[in-house]
Design an enzyme around this catalytic site. Structure first.
Site: not given
Lengths: 469, 314
Positions: A321, A324-326, A469
Site C-alpha cells: 500500500g 502504491w503511493h509512490g 500517485f
C-alpha cells in the site's frame, strides 16, 4: 483539468446541461461522459489517453474471456493476463526508475559499478487509480461476484468517468457499473448533497490545505535549519494539509458525480477522530484501504491462516500500500510503520481481550500517523530521519513563523475546518448526506459564504497532492 | 430531470449568485472602511502610509525585502520613507513610482534585483500585491488592468482583492504593530544568539561555486516595466533617480550583472551594482541569510551608499 480551475468551472455546467438534455437515452449520456472524460484527462496530456484506452480495452476483453472460460485453470489464465498487463503498465511507468536506481545503488554498495539504467519516463496522472479500478473489475468477474460488461461504451466510461479518473475514489464495478448501465435520475437530494459537498471540498482544498501547504513547504524545504517546535508544527500542519487536500478532492469528485446521478462510495470519514490505527484505516482513503483488504490482504490469506501469517499479511499489505503511493523507499517505510502498528494493535487487542482503546487512543493514533507522515512528506530517508531526531530532541526554541499573514491564515482556517468536521462528525450524519439538512435558501447562503471565504483565503497551489500517485 | 428539479436547481444557482454578489460587496466595502484606517503591517498598512506621505517626502526607496532591510533612509534625509516590501518585483515598484507627482522634487532610490531580470518565469504577477487598491486608485487600477494579472472572477467578486490579507488587516486595525508616525519603512534584521547557528548553517550551504547559466536571457516583462520607469523619469526632471543592487553573500556568476549594467547604461539610468561588495568578507555577522544583510551589514552598506550618494550629488 483541475477541479479548482476556471476551466472546470466552465466545463462542469456545460457537460451537466448537455447531459440532462440527453436524459431519454442513458447510452447517449454515456457517450457524452466518455468524450467529456477524455477531454478532462487530455487537458493535462492527451498522449496518455492511449494508456487509458489500452487498459479499458484490455479489461473489457479479458473480463468477457474470464466469464466465458470453462474451468478454473482457464479463468485464472485470463485473470493473469489482466494482472500482468495492468501491473506491467504500473511497473514501467511508475516503478521502473525506482527499481533500476535501487539496483544500481545496491550493486555499487557491493563494489560493482553499473551504468545508469534509469529512463526519462513521465508518470501518467491517475495511472495508479484506474489500473486498480480495472484490476478489481477482472478479479470480481473471476470471483463470480459480477458479470462481465458487454457494453463497450459503458465499460470505457466506468474506467474513465471524469470525477474519479485522476485521484479516485477507486470505484468498484459492483457499485458503478449498474449505475452506468442504467437510467440515472437527478433528484433534490442529489442536487443538495452534491452542491454542498463540492463547495465544502473546494473550501477544504483551496482555502485550508493550500494555505497550510505554504508553511509546510517553507519548513520542509529547509528542514536542517529549524528547531523541534517548528518541525513539529509543520508536521502537524502537513497532517491536516494532506487530509484536507485529498478529502477535499474526494468531496468535489463525489459531489460532481452526484450531479450526474451517480453515487460514489465514501472515501473519508473523519480519520483523525480514530481511537486505533485499525479504525484510522477504516476512515482514511477508504476506497484504497478496502481495495487492499479485499484484493490483497484476503488474497494472501487474511487472518484465516494463523496469527503469524496474519501479521505477515498485514505488514505486506501495508508495505505494498505504501509503495502504491509512490516509487520511493520513504513510502515503503510509511506503509511499514502502519503495518507494524496495525500488527501490534491486533496483538494487544487479542492479549488484553479488548476491542478498542479508551480516549487516549485518539492521541496514540494521531502520534503514530504523524510520525509516519514525516516519511510521506520528506524527500528522502535521510531528511525524514533528521526531522524525527530533531523533533524528539526536544529542542523547543522559538517557532519559525515565516510570513505571518500566511501562518495565521493557515492556523485559523485549520481551526475552522476542524470545527466544521467536529460538528458534522457529532451530528452522526455523513458529510455525503449533510446537504439534505438545508432548504434551498439555506443552502444558497452557505454556498455564498463559502464563495466569499474562498475569495478571501484561496491560495494558488498548482496541484492536488494525490495527483502524483 | 423534471421541471421541479430544474426549478430547484435554478433557484439555488440564482440565489447563490445574488447572495454571494451582495455579500461580496458587503465584505469588500467593510474591509475598505477598515483598511483605510490601517497604517501598520505589510498587508496594507505600509502601502497606505506610502500613499499618504509619498508627495510630501524628499527621499524615497523602492524595492523588495532587500531594499526594506538594507537601506537606512534616515541616514540620507530626515524626511524619507523606505517602501521596500517583501516578495515584490519590478512590476510592483514601477507601478508605485508612476503614482508619484511628476513635478515634485524628490530623490528616489530604486533597489533592483539582478535575478528579477533573468528569471524566465517572471510574469509581473507581483503587481497583484497592489490589488487592495483596485477600483480605489486610478493609476493602480489602470496598471492592474494593463497587466492582465488579475483573475476574470476578480471583476465580479471584489473581495478577491483582499485575498490573503483580511486577517492581517483586521489584526492591525485592532492592534497596530508599531507607531506608524515614527516609522520610516526601514526594518533592519536583528539576529539573536540562538539564530546565529541557523544563519551559519544557511550560509555554509550557499558557499559553493555554481557555474553561470549558459543561456542567460533577459526577461522581457521586467524590461518593459523598467522602460515604463524610464518614461516616468523622463517626464519628471525634478526628480533624481538612482538604481541600486545591494550585496549578496556569494554570487558566483557575474555575467548577468554585466548584462544588466549594460542595459541600464543603454537606457541612460544611474546604476550602482554592489552585488559583490562583501564577497570576500568572511565575517558572517553582516548576514541574516545569503540574500539579506543583518542590521550590522545593512548599517555598513547604507554608509557605503551614503558616501556614493554624497559624491554623486556634489
Amino acid at each position: 483539468m483541475l477541479f479548482n480551475s476556471l476551466e472546470y468551472l466552465i466545463f462542469l455546467p456545460i457537460v451537466f446541461i448537455i447531459y440532462w438534455l440527453l436524459k431519454n437515452s442513458y447510452k447517449k449520456q454515456n457517450i457524452l461522459l466518455l468524450i467529456s472524460s477524455y477531454v478532462f484527462y487530455g487537458w493535462w496530456d492527451y498522449r496518455f489517453l492511449s494508456l487509458i484506452i489500452f487498459s479499458s480495452f484490455l479489461d473489457y476483453f479479458v473480463g468477457q474471456k474470464i466469464e466465458e472460460a470453462i474451468g478454473n485453470k482457464n479463468k485464472k489464465r485470463w485473470l493473469l493476463v489482466s494482472l500482468c498487463s495492468n501491473l506491467g503498465l504500473l511497473a514501467v511507468f511508475k516503478y521502473y526508475n525506482f527499481f533500476a536506481d535501487s539496483f544500481s545503488s545496491t550493486m555499487s554498495s557491493i563494489g560493482w559499478e553499473v551504468n545508469d539504467l534509469t529512463l526519462n519516463i513521465i508518470l501518467p496522472v491517475g495511472i495508479s487509480f484506474y489500473t486498480f479500478q480495472t484490476l478489481s473489475y477482472s478479479i470480481d468477474i473471476y470471483r463470480n461476484e459480477i458479470k462481465a460488461s458487454r457494453d463497450i461504451v459503458g465499460f470505457f466510461t466506468f474506467v474513465s468517468l471524469f470525477p474519479q479518473l485522476v485521484a479516485g475514489p477507486i470505484e468498484r464495478a459492483s457499485n458503478l457499473m449498474p449505475q452506468i448501465e442504467g437510467k440515472r435520475k437527478l433528484n433534490a437530494t442529489l442536487i443538495k448533497t452534491g452542491v454542498f459537498q463540492i463547495f465544502i471540498g473546494l473550501f477544504r482544498k483551496v482555502a485550508i490545505a493550500d494555505n497550510l501547504g505554504v508553511y509546510v513547504d517553507s519548513v520542509y524545504g529547509n528542514y536542517e535549519i529549524h528547531n523541534s517546535s517548528t518541525l513539529l508544527v509543520a508536521t502537524v500542519f502537513y497532517a491536516f494539509q494532506i487530509y484536507f487536500d485529498f478529502s477535499g478532492y474526494s468531496d468535489i469528485a463525489i459531489g460532481s458525480a452526484k450531479l450526474f446521478g451517480f453515487n460514489f462510495n465514501r472515501n473519508f470519514n473523519f480519520p483523525y477522530f480514530s481511537r486505533t490505527l485499525t479504525e484510522f484505516w477504516r476512515r482514511w482513503h477508504m476506497s484504497l484501504s478496502f481495495w487492499l483488504r479485499d484484493y490483497l490482504y484476503i488474497s494472501l490469506g487474511g487472518n484465516r491462516k494463523g496469527i503469524v501469517i496474519t501479521y505477515r499479511n498485514l505488514l505486506l499489505t501495508m508495505l505494498i500500500g505504501g509503495l502504491w503511493h509512490g516509487s520511493s523507499w520513504n513510502f515503503v517505510i510509511w506503509g511499514g510503520i502502519h503495518g507494524l502498528f496495525l500488527s501490534l494493535e491486533k496483538y494487544t487487542f487479542s492479549a488484553l481481550k479488548i476491542k478498542t482503546f479508551n480516549a487516549f487512543g485518539y492521541i496514540y493514533t494521531f502520534i503514530v500517523v504523524l510520525v509516519a507522515w514525516i516519511f510521506f512528506r520528506a524527500p528522502d530517508f535521510h531528511s525524514a530521519s533528521t526531522i524525527i531526531v530533531e523533533i524528539f530532541s526536544f529542542n523547543y526554541g522559538s517557532l519559525f513563523v515565516g510570513n505571518i499573514n500566511t501562518f495565521i491564515n493557515g492556523l485559523l482556517l485549520l481551526v475552522l475546518g476542524f470545527c466544521i468536521d467536529l460538528k458534522i462528525f457529532r451530528s452522526k450524519t455523513p458529510l455525503e448526506d449533510y446537504g439534505i439538512k438545508f432548504n434551498t435558501v439555506k443552502l444558497s447562503i452557505i454556498v455564498s459564504v463559502i464563495i466569499i471565504m474562498l475569495c478571501l483565503f484561496y491560495s494558488t497551489a498548482e496541484n492536488f497532492i494525490y495527483f502524483q500517485f | 430531470m423534471n421541471s421541479d428539479i430544474t426549478k430547484k436547481l435554478l433557484k439555488i444557482v440564482v440565489l447563490t449568485i445574488i447572495i454571494s454578489y451582495g455579500l461580496d460587496k458587503l465584505v469588500f466595502f467593510g474591509l475598505n472602511k477598515i483598511s483605510d484606517n490601517v497604517m501598520t503591517g505589510q498587508a496594507i498598512g505600509k502601502l497606505n502610509q506610502f500613499l499618504s506621505v509619498k508627495d510630501n517626502t524628499d527621499f524615497l526607496v523602492f524595492g523588495n525585502s532587500r531594499a526594506n532591510h538594507h537601506i537606512d533612509v534616515d541616514l540620507f534625509n530626515d524626511n524619507s520613507y523606505n517602501m521596500g516590501v517583501d516578495g515584490v518585483g519590478i512590476a510592483y515598484n514601477s507601478t508605485l513610482i508612476n503614482t508619484l507627482q511628476e513635478d515634485k522634487k524628490q530623490y528616489v532610490i530604486v533597489h533592483i534585483d539582478t535575478k528579477n531580470f533573468f528569471d524566465k518565469d517572471y510574469d509581473g504577477s507581483d503587481i497583484r500585491g497592489l490589488k487592495t487598491k483596485y477600483h480605489r486608485n486610478d493609476q493602480i487600477t489602470t496598471a492592474l488592468n494593463n497587466s492582465n494579472r488579475l483573475s476574470l472572477l476578480q471583476h465580479i467578486y471584489y473581495s478577491m482583492n483582499y485575498n490573503g490579507n483580511a486577517i492581517g488587516i483586521i489584526k492591525n486595525y485592532f492592534k497596530p504593530g508599531y507607531d506608524f508616525k515614527t516609522y520610516n519603512g526601514y526594518d533592519p534584521l536583528t539576529i539573536n544568539k540562538s539564530q546565529e547557528e541557523m544563519r551559519d548553517t544557511i550560509l555554509s550551504k550557499a558557499d559553493t561555486n555554481e557555474e553561470c547559466n549558459k543561456n542567460l536571457e533577459m526577461n522581457l516583462v521586467a524590461i518593459d516595466y523598467l522602460k515604463s520607469m524610464k518614461s516616468f523619469i523622463d517626464k519628471a526632471p525634478n526628480k533624481t533617480f538612482l538604481f541600486v543592487t545591494s550585496p549578496i553573500y556569494n554570487d558566483t556568476c557575474d555575467k548577468d550583472n554585466k548584462m544588466l549594467t549594460a542595459l541600464m547604461n543603454e537606457l541612460g539610468l544611474n546604476y550602482l551594482d554592489y552585488t559583490n561588495l562583501y564577497k570576500n568578507q568572511k565575517d558572517n555577522s553582516f548576514w541574516k541569510d545569503p540574500t539579506h544583510l543583518s542590521k550590522e551589514g545593512a548599517e555598513a552598506f547604507s554608509s557605503v551608499l551614503l558616501k556614493r550618494y554624497k559624491t554623486l550629488n556634489n
